[in-house]
Structures are given as structure tokens and as C-alpha cells.
Design an enzyme around this catalytic site. Structure first.
Site, PDB file in Angstrom:
ATOM      1  N   ASP A 189      87.015  68.322  17.623  1.00  0.00           N
ATOM      2  CA  ASP A 189      88.049  67.370  17.239  1.00  0.00           C
ATOM      3  C   ASP A 189      89.130  67.439  18.319  1.00  0.00           C
ATOM      4  OD1 ASP A 189      90.266  66.027  16.175  1.00  0.00           O
ATOM      5  OD2 ASP A 189      89.798  66.623  14.126  1.00  0.00           O
ATOM      6  N   TYR A 202      98.438  50.509  20.137  1.00  0.00           N
ATOM      7  CA  TYR A 202      97.454  50.925  21.137  1.00  0.00           C
ATOM      8  C   TYR A 202      98.022  50.748  22.539  1.00  0.00           C
ATOM      9  CZ  TYR A 202      93.069  50.970  23.809  1.00  0.00           C
ATOM     10  OH  TYR A 202      92.081  51.244  24.731  1.00  0.00           O
ATOM     11  N   GLY A 245      84.657  62.433  23.100  1.00  0.00           N
ATOM     12  CA  GLY A 245      84.358  61.079  22.666  1.00  0.00           C
ATOM     13  C   GLY A 245      83.061  60.580  23.280  1.00  0.00           C
ATOM     14  N   ASP A 260      82.027  65.364  20.405  1.00  0.00           N
ATOM     15  CA  ASP A 260      82.682  64.406  19.522  1.00  0.00           C
ATOM     16  C   ASP A 260      83.080  65.174  18.271  1.00  0.00           C
ATOM     17  OD1 ASP A 260      83.534  61.856  18.466  1.00  0.00           O
ATOM     18  OD2 ASP A 260      82.104  60.950  19.856  1.00  0.00           O
ATOM     19  N   GLY A 266      80.922  57.451  21.882  1.00  0.00           N
ATOM     20  CA  GLY A 266      81.513  56.117  21.829  1.00  0.00           C
ATOM     21  C   GLY A 266      80.927  55.167  22.849  1.00  0.00           C
ATOM     22  N   GLN A 267      81.562  54.001  22.942  1.00  0.00           N
ATOM     23  CA  GLN A 267      81.051  52.910  23.766  1.00  0.00           C
ATOM     24  C   GLN A 267      80.953  53.296  25.240  1.00  0.00           C
ATOM     25  OE1 GLN A 267      83.512  49.406  23.805  1.00  0.00           O
ATOM     26  NE2 GLN A 267      81.790  48.044  24.232  1.00  0.00           N
ATOM     27  N   LYS A 316      99.072  53.622  25.288  1.00  0.00           N
ATOM     28  CA  LYS A 316      98.472  53.651  26.623  1.00  0.00           C
ATOM     29  C   LYS A 316      99.548  53.625  27.708  1.00  0.00           C
ATOM     30  CE  LYS A 316      94.079  53.964  25.770  1.00  0.00           C
ATOM     31  NZ  LYS A 316      93.328  55.177  26.151  1.00  0.00           N
TER      32      LYS A 316
END
Length: 332
Positions: free
Chosen positions: A52, A142, A11, A37, A14-15, A146
Site C-alpha cells: 500500500d 487531481y 501501481g 500494488d 494499472g493502465q 499533480k
């Protein structure tokens, strides 16, 4: 244990991933930090490969082939977006973690980092100075994923000795990457819209206080917890991580110091219900006492840093980012 550190970031576009990749490469070198990613053709990112996170066989092959010693799993489907497709969110968020934990166990990796979130809390959790140990009753898929993930992390540590470390991240604010599907994303979008239009429509009520953190502080926290000796890590689910707390009206007032004509209209939508279920502030004394966490940016310093960063972007807009980047982030 291997004599050299080889890090795989899942990832990385991402941010969090974009800034964490840069920070880790400054420490370990580009050749020792693999950015990955699920998208191809990232010729602009050195030492990049397409992976993936749900392809366990491919992931295990990469780990063995490159001698990976640490994995940072950042890919996730966020709170608001996850409510649109609960099954997909659960599958991505949960199966990716189980896959990584199994690989860490089988290949005897040194460490794993996986971010949790304040989304693990719910409306019956304490609202202010929410403690490390308290009632958690998340109301989003979500948050549920988590919280379940925290238990899996603890399970793999206790049963198999997997050194997995985690932080309950608050809302993250950064100028270097787009937002995507998170309830706290207004705190990034308002800067872009203020610069472009001097106008912003906020999907939360003006008085909704939520915990936030400037991205540079978040990156420091991740690096600090991963650098700490194992005996210092006393929480094997996920540490509370606090920083600054503010409401949309507070942030708008700070931004008006730079853009006096900013107009904000408040039009709460479905994300307001999610925000109402989360704490307004966090007790992160465990992280501060155990491994020396301390944030550096208050709201004023964060706003100043955001405007300085956005000056470097000719068009302070999300339009110049590839479409796929909007989805593949890890925040709340």
C-alpha cells in the site's frame, strides 16, 4: 550509487503499470523489476508483492530489504473519480509522493519517476500548443495534486538532490488494461463498445479536442526520460508530453473504417466541464530538444494497433478484469 539497478513499480496493475512492467523487465530482467500494488493474491504476476503506497514503513522496509535503486510511482486517483471524494484523492495522490520522495532522499535512490498530467492546466491556460511555462490553474483535485506534486519534485531535487523525473501525460490509449475514472477514458472504451455492440454513448461533446497518446509511445517516453543523463533533464517539475490530438467525432470516423455500422450518441456529463478546462494540444519542444522525445503513432496507426491487440482478446470487454484494477491506474 549501486552497481545494479533494482526497480520497484508502485501501481503495477494499472493502465500504465502493466505495460511499463513488461517493458522494464525486457531491459533489466524480471528479477530486477519488482511489481507491486495494494492487492494480494497476484500469483499471475511474477516477482510481485503487496504494498500500500500509503504505508510508508512497509514501503521503506521493502526498499531496504531488496536494495531498490529506482521507484516508479504510478498509483493515483484520477480526475473524474477524484471529484467524487476530494479528500481521498488528495491524500492518495499527495501523501504517496511525499512518502516516496522522503525514502528516495533517505536511502539515496538513483532515480524516481512520477507522472504528472495535462490536468495541471486550466481554462485560462493556452488552448492550442500549450507551452511548458504558462498559467496553470487546475480546477480538479487531481490537477491540483499533480501541480503541487510538480513543485515537490522540484523542491526535493533542488534541496536534497533527489533525481526525480516527471512527464505531463495526456490521455493514454491502450488495449491491455481497463480504464478507471479518467476524463479521457472514452477513447479506450469506444473500441470495446464498437466491437461488442456497434454502439457507444460518449460523455463528451463530439467536437471536444484533447491531447492523446498511444500507450506504447507513453512507455517509450518514460523509459527514455529515465535513461537520459541527468544533465539533459532541464525541467525538474514535469515536461509537457504531446502526441496526437483529436475529438470524439474524429476517433469515431477512424473506427468506422473498421466497423462501418458504429453509432455514437453524445451525452455530455460532468466530465465535459473538466475536459473544457484542458488544452487541446501541447507544445512538447522541451522534451524533444532536451532528451530526444518523438511520438511514433498518429491516430490511424493507433486505431490499427488497438484493433490488432483486441483481436487477441476473446471477449473485448472490461468484464474479465478484476474489479480492483478499474481503480488503480495512472492516467487522466
Amino acid at each position: 550509487m549501486n552497481n545494479k539497478t533494482i526497480i520497484l513499480i508502485l501501481g503495477a496493475c494499472g493502465q500504465i503499470g502493466r505495460e511499463l512492467t513488461v517493458a522494464l523487465r525486457e531491459i533489466h530482467g524480471t528479477s530486477h523489476v519488482i511489481a507491486s500494488d495494494r492487492y494480494a493474491n497476484r500469483t499471475d504476476v511474477p516477482n510481485y508483492m503487496q504494498i500500500d503506497v500509503l504505508d510508508g514503513e512497509r514501503l521503506k522496509h521493502v526498499v531496504k530489504q531488496h536494495g531498490v535503486t529506482q521507484i516508479y510511482l504510478l498509483a493515483a486517483m484520477l480526475s473524474a473519480k477524484g471529484e467524487q471524494d476530494a479528500n481521498a484523492a488528495w491524500n492518495l495522490n499527495m501523501q504517496s509522493l511525499i512518502t516516496v520522495l522522503n525514502i528516495a532522499r533517505d536511502e539515496k535512490l538513483d532515480k524516481v519517476f512520477w507522472p504528472s498530467s495535462i490536468a495541471v492546466f486550466g481554462p485560462r491556460s493556452l488552448k492550442f500548443n500549450c507551452p511548458q511555462e504558462t498559467r496553470t490553474d487546475p480546477e480538479t483535485v487531481y490537477g491540483i495534486s499533480k501541480r503541487a506534486g510538480e513543485y515537490w519534485c522540484n523542491y526535493y531535487y533542488e534541496k536534497y538532490g533527489v533525481d526525480v523525473r516527471s512527464l505531463r501525460l495526456p490521455g493514454l490509449i491502450s488495449a491491455s488494461a481497463p480504464t478507471g475514472g479518467g476524463t479521457t477514458n472514452y477513447a479506450v472504451n469506444i473500441f470495446h463498445e464498437a466491437i461488442k455492440h456497434q454502439y457507444f454513448e460518449c460523455y463528451l461533446e463530439e467536437s471536444t479536442v484533447l491531447p492523446m497518446l498511444y500507450m506504447k509511445d507513453a512507455i517509450r517516453a518514460i523509459i527514455k526520460i529515465m535513461s537520459a543523463p541527468s544533465e539533459k533533464i532541464k525541467v525538474r517539475t514535469a515536461y509537457n508530453l504531446g502526441g496526437i490530438s483529436f475529438a470524439p467525432c474524429d476517433l469515431a470516423a477512424e473506427i468506422r473504417k473498421y466497423i462501418p455500422d458504429l453509432k455514437v450518441v453524445y451525452q455530455p456529463d460532468h466530465r465535459q466541464v473538466i475536459a473544457n478546462s484542458w488544452p487541446a494540444s501541447m507544445d512538447d519542444s522541451g522534451a524533444r530538444n532536451d532528451w530526444g522525445w518523438a511520438h511514433e503513432y498518429n491516430m490511424a496507426a493507433m486505431a490499427s494497433a488497438m484493433f490488432e491487440s483486441l483481436k487477441a482478446i476473446k471477449k473485448p470487454s472490461l468484464d474479465h478484469y478484476p474489479e480492483f484494477l478499474i481503480e488503480d491506474v495512472a492516467a487522466i
